[in-house]
Write a protein that holds these residues in place. Structure first.
Motif, mmCIF file in Angstrom:
data_model
loop_
_atom_site.group_PDB
_atom_site.id
_atom_site.type_symbol
_atom_site.label_atom_id
_atom_site.label_comp_id
_atom_site.label_asym_id
_atom_site.label_seq_id
_atom_site.Cartn_x
_atom_site.Cartn_y
_atom_site.Cartn_z
ATOM 1 N N ASN A 1 -1.374 -21.866 -42.942
ATOM 2 C CA ASN A 1 -2.723 -22.255 -42.548
ATOM 3 C C ASN A 1 -3.617 -22.479 -43.749
ATOM 4 O O ASN A 1 -3.443 -21.854 -44.795
ATOM 5 N N MET A 2 -4.604 -23.336 -43.568
ATOM 6 C CA MET A 2 -5.615 -23.553 -44.593
ATOM 7 C C MET A 2 -6.836 -22.686 -44.359
ATOM 8 O O MET A 2 -7.686 -22.553 -45.228
ATOM 9 N N ALA A 3 -6.967 -22.169 -43.160
ATOM 10 C CA ALA A 3 -8.096 -21.317 -42.795
ATOM 11 C C ALA A 3 -7.546 -20.112 -42.051
ATOM 12 O O ALA A 3 -6.407 -20.148 -41.569
ATOM 13 N N PRO A 4 -8.331 -19.035 -41.949
ATOM 14 C CA PRO A 4 -7.801 -17.807 -41.343
ATOM 15 C C PRO A 4 -7.161 -18.009 -39.973
ATOM 16 O O PRO A 4 -6.130 -17.411 -39.671
ATOM 17 N N GLN A 5 -7.758 -18.872 -39.147
ATOM 18 C CA GLN A 5 -7.238 -19.072 -37.799
ATOM 19 C C GLN A 5 -6.632 -20.455 -37.595
ATOM 20 O O GLN A 5 -6.301 -20.826 -36.479
ATOM 21 N N GLY A 6 -6.493 -21.200 -38.671
ATOM 22 C CA GLY A 6 -5.936 -22.543 -38.552
ATOM 23 C C GLY A 6 -6.986 -23.546 -38.114
ATOM 24 O O GLY A 6 -7.960 -23.205 -37.429
ATOM 25 N N LEU A 7 -6.786 -24.793 -38.509
ATOM 26 C CA LEU A 7 -7.736 -25.861 -38.202
ATOM 27 C C LEU A 7 -7.146 -26.941 -37.305
ATOM 28 O O LEU A 7 -7.785 -27.962 -37.086
ATOM 29 N N GLY A 8 -5.949 -26.713 -36.819
ATOM 30 C CA GLY A 8 -5.345 -27.712 -35.953
ATOM 31 C C GLY A 8 -4.985 -28.994 -36.669
ATOM 32 O O GLY A 8 -4.938 -30.072 -36.069
ATOM 33 N N TRP A 9 -4.687 -28.892 -37.966
ATOM 34 C CA TRP A 9 -4.529 -30.070 -38.816
ATOM 35 C C TRP A 9 -3.471 -31.030 -38.275
ATOM 36 O O TRP A 9 -3.702 -32.231 -38.143
ATOM 37 N N ILE A 10 -2.300 -30.519 -37.968
ATOM 38 C CA ILE A 10 -1.216 -31.363 -37.469
ATOM 39 C C ILE A 10 -1.407 -31.662 -35.991
ATOM 40 O O ILE A 10 -1.186 -32.790 -35.532
ATOM 41 N N ILE A 11 -1.847 -30.691 -35.229
ATOM 42 C CA ILE A 11 -1.979 -30.865 -33.779
ATOM 43 C C ILE A 11 -3.018 -31.920 -33.444
ATOM 44 O O ILE A 11 -2.751 -32.863 -32.691
#
Length: 647
Positions: A152-162
């Motif tokens: 992840n790029m952020a603590p909870q993820g940013l949905g980058w791929i999704i």
């Protein structure tokens, strides 16, 4: 016919793996990071910034294939099947209407090309890619297919791929996969995170992805239809709600003294952050390539401030009085002035030019100022950047790293290969050439510009044919005359095809340096092939795309259902792998291939614009609420601002 397991599979269980991985990570270089923004996490590859690769000595080859049958290698497909590269058949989406391209050991043996069958092969490549991510790294922003891990790029993820993949799933009618993605967005995606993100990358990928998903699901409800999208159902506006929340945070980047956005923004704090590099300057492409997204959001919501903020930056850029429509690759948020004299259509400059013509088309040609700026820039490219190679005479777009009065560098990023498709789009407005030539506005200049688009596309195709794997390098240099021949000067006519003889004369024109041999699954050439096919109808562009697709299958597939990976060196067989799947592999490369092989009525080019991450938006009329809020200052006969120096 007997089939053997390929001999050149990588040794994924090597006891030296940990040491190699450690060396790999330390050798990646600062180009893979957003320096000064992410202290611990690296950002997936910037779309408009080439990664200057420092080669490692990790050798993880894939395989070679030599026998072809019906367009796809039986040898490799059967071997992949036996090794478990692909999942066993399962009902994960709506049944495909066409025969599966890889359902046994290859394509049909018909002499007639079946483009629907080829399109279905692209769908299956998407399914392989998505299912691998879903299996090994679900919810993570990065996916490493060989290690089969996520990050992840952020603590909870940013949905980058999704989020970047949503509209691809909709177009390919991947209902159950889309359902899973939508569930994650609804239940897990939050922008309320103390994380600095790239203003540009987050806008084109996340905001663009959400807005295009909203558009497609609203206007084409039969594509990957979901029950909760029914009118009045809970969560009906999920994509738009998430987009609006994100945009409000990203807009904080525009709170600079000049109005030019800062390079980054803290999502939780609603705070713009200057770049820690380049004395705080922002890339010109980043500052001037977010307009399509925010303007469409303004149209959807009626919130005019989205429009006003991003439009102001266009006025600031034009008031800098760029020479011949060409802009340096940095702008400073403090004073709004361009920084340096580096002029190029590659990294940090590319999408500025793309968004000039696309802004004009997005608002149904109601803002002619952007067409005017586009035409000036194209004339400037012809005057200063177009040259020809030796000995064959290929057309290239070089760079002026020290200003327009200094030497031309014969360097082309792969990123530049977006340009011929954009030229073709600008020439016809999205119509076919046959339709556009009937218009009273058609001119000899249009013919000349279209010819330039053909020539540059051929050069970009040559960048693929030059490499051992058939997959282009990140950067290619060329042999040119000294002084260089400029646009319009007599030059050799290059061969129509690329002779694969290793000693063929055309190879003398191309140069790929050792640090530039990586292939990152980039979409720009595929993007131009799509536009060139739709607009000209020349079948060679489809065939070139098919050849590229086969090379992706051959050299970037990963064992044990891992999906597809980038390559660290695409000029050796077996290639060296990089162990990363970029989100634009799904958001753009596979999408453009799918569209290239699709009927022309899927996303017709005279009805939509695609942003620089391949996300489609509708064209619209501005209506009473919106207008072009600025006018160009008076200029003299040379196009320069009256009484002011040229940049």
């Amino acid at each position: 016919m007997a089939f053997n397991v390929p001999r050149h599979l990588p040794d994924f269980g090597s006891q030296n793996r940990d040491l190699e991985d450690h060396a790999w990570s330390s050798l990646r270089g600062a180009g893979a990071r957003v320096t000064g923004i992410f202290e611990k996490d690296s950002l997936p590859m910037y779309k408009d910034k080439p990664f200057t690769y420092t080669p490692s000595y990790k050798n993880r080859p894939l395989w070679r294939k030599k026998r072809f049958f019906g367009g796809i290698t039986m040898f490799v497909v059967f071997a992949l099947y036996m090794l478990g590269f692909w999942s066993s058949p399962e009902d994960k989406s709506q049944p495909a209407t066409a025969k599966s391209a890889w359902s046994w050991i290859g394509m049909s043996n018909s002499d007639k090309v079946d483009w629907e069958e080829r399109r279905q092969a692209v769908v299956e490549a998407f399914q392989v890619s998505w299912d691998a991510y879903e299996r090994y790294a679900w919810g993570y922003d990065e996916y490493h297919p060989i290690a089969k891990t996520g990050k992840n790029m952020a603590p909870q993820g940013l949905g980058w791929i999704i989020v970047d993949s949503l509209d691809t799933m909709i177009l390919m009618n991947q209902t159950s996969r889309l359902q899973h993605a939508r569930q994650w967005i609804s239940e897990s995606l939050t922008w309320e995170q103390n994380q600095d993100v790239s203003t540009f990358e987050t806008t084109i990928r996340m905001l663009g992805g959400l807005l295009s998903a909203h558009y497609l699901q609203t206007e084409f409800p039969n594509l990957a239809s979901l029950e909760e999208d029914d009118e009045g159902a809970a969560g009906e506006d999920l994509y738009l709600e998430k987009a609006k929340d994100l945009a409000d945070r990203l807009l904080s980047a525009f709170e600079s003294p000049s109005g030019v956005p800062y390079s980054s923004v803290n999502l939780e704090k609603f705070k713009g952050i200057p770049s820690h590099d380049d004395q705080g300057a922002a890339s010109t492409a980043e500052a001037l390539s977010v307009q399509l997204e925010f303007k469409y959001l303004a149209k959807l919501t009626g919130e005019k401030y989205f429009w006003d903020k991003v439009e102001k930056v266009m006025e600031i850029a034009d008031d800098n009085n760029p020479r011949d429509g060409l802009v340096p690759i940095y702008m400073h948020p403090i004073n709004g002035e361009f920084k340096g004299e580096n002029i190029r259509l590659g990294s940090r400059g590319d999408s500025y030019y793309e968004y000039l013509i696309k802004q004009y088309l997005q608002t149904n040609k109601e803002e002619p100022v952007y067409q005017e700026m586009w035409k000036e820039s194209l004339a400037g490219v012809r005057k200063h950047l177009v040259t020809y190679t030796e000995p064959s005479g290929y057309t290239i777009i070089g760079e002026r790293p020290n200003g327009l009065n200094k030497a031309l560098s014969p360097k082309m990023d792969h990123l530049v290969c977006f340009y011929p498709g954009t030229i073709a789009l600008a020439v016809t407005g999205g119509l076919t050439v046959a339709e556009a030539r009937k218009l009273p506005t058609w001119s000899q200049q249009d013919e000349d510009d279209l010819q330039l688009a053909h020539e540059i596309t051929q050069t970009c195709w040559g960048m693929y044919k030059y490499m051992a794997t058939g997959l282009a390098a990140e950067i290619t240099y060329f042999n040119i005359a000294n002084p260089p021949l400029m646009d319009g000067q007599p030059h050799n006519v290059p061969p129509a095809t690329f002779d694969q003889d290793p000693d063929a004369s055309w190879r003398k024109d191309f140069i790929v340096k050792s640090n530039d041999q990586h292939n990152l699954q980039r979409p720009e050439t595929l993007e131009s092939l799509f536009y060139m096919w739709r607009i000209t109808g020349d079948i060679k562009y489809r065939e070139w795309g098919w050849e590229m697709f086969k090379s992706f299958l051959e050299y970037e597939a990963v064992e044990d259902k891992g999906g597809f990976t980038s390559l660290a060196n695409a000029n050796t067989i077996p290639p060296r792998t990089k162990d990363n799947m970029e989100s634009f592999w799904i958001a753009e490369s596979l999408k453009y291939l799918y569209l290239l092989f699709s009927p022309d009525d899927l996303l017709p080019l005279d009805k939509v614009v695609l942003n620089t991450e391949g996300h489609p938006f509708p064209r619209f009329s501005m209506g009473p609420l919106f207008s072009t809020g600025w006018q160009r200052k008076p200029r003299d006969a040379n196009g320069d601002l009256v009484g002011e120096p040229t940049q």
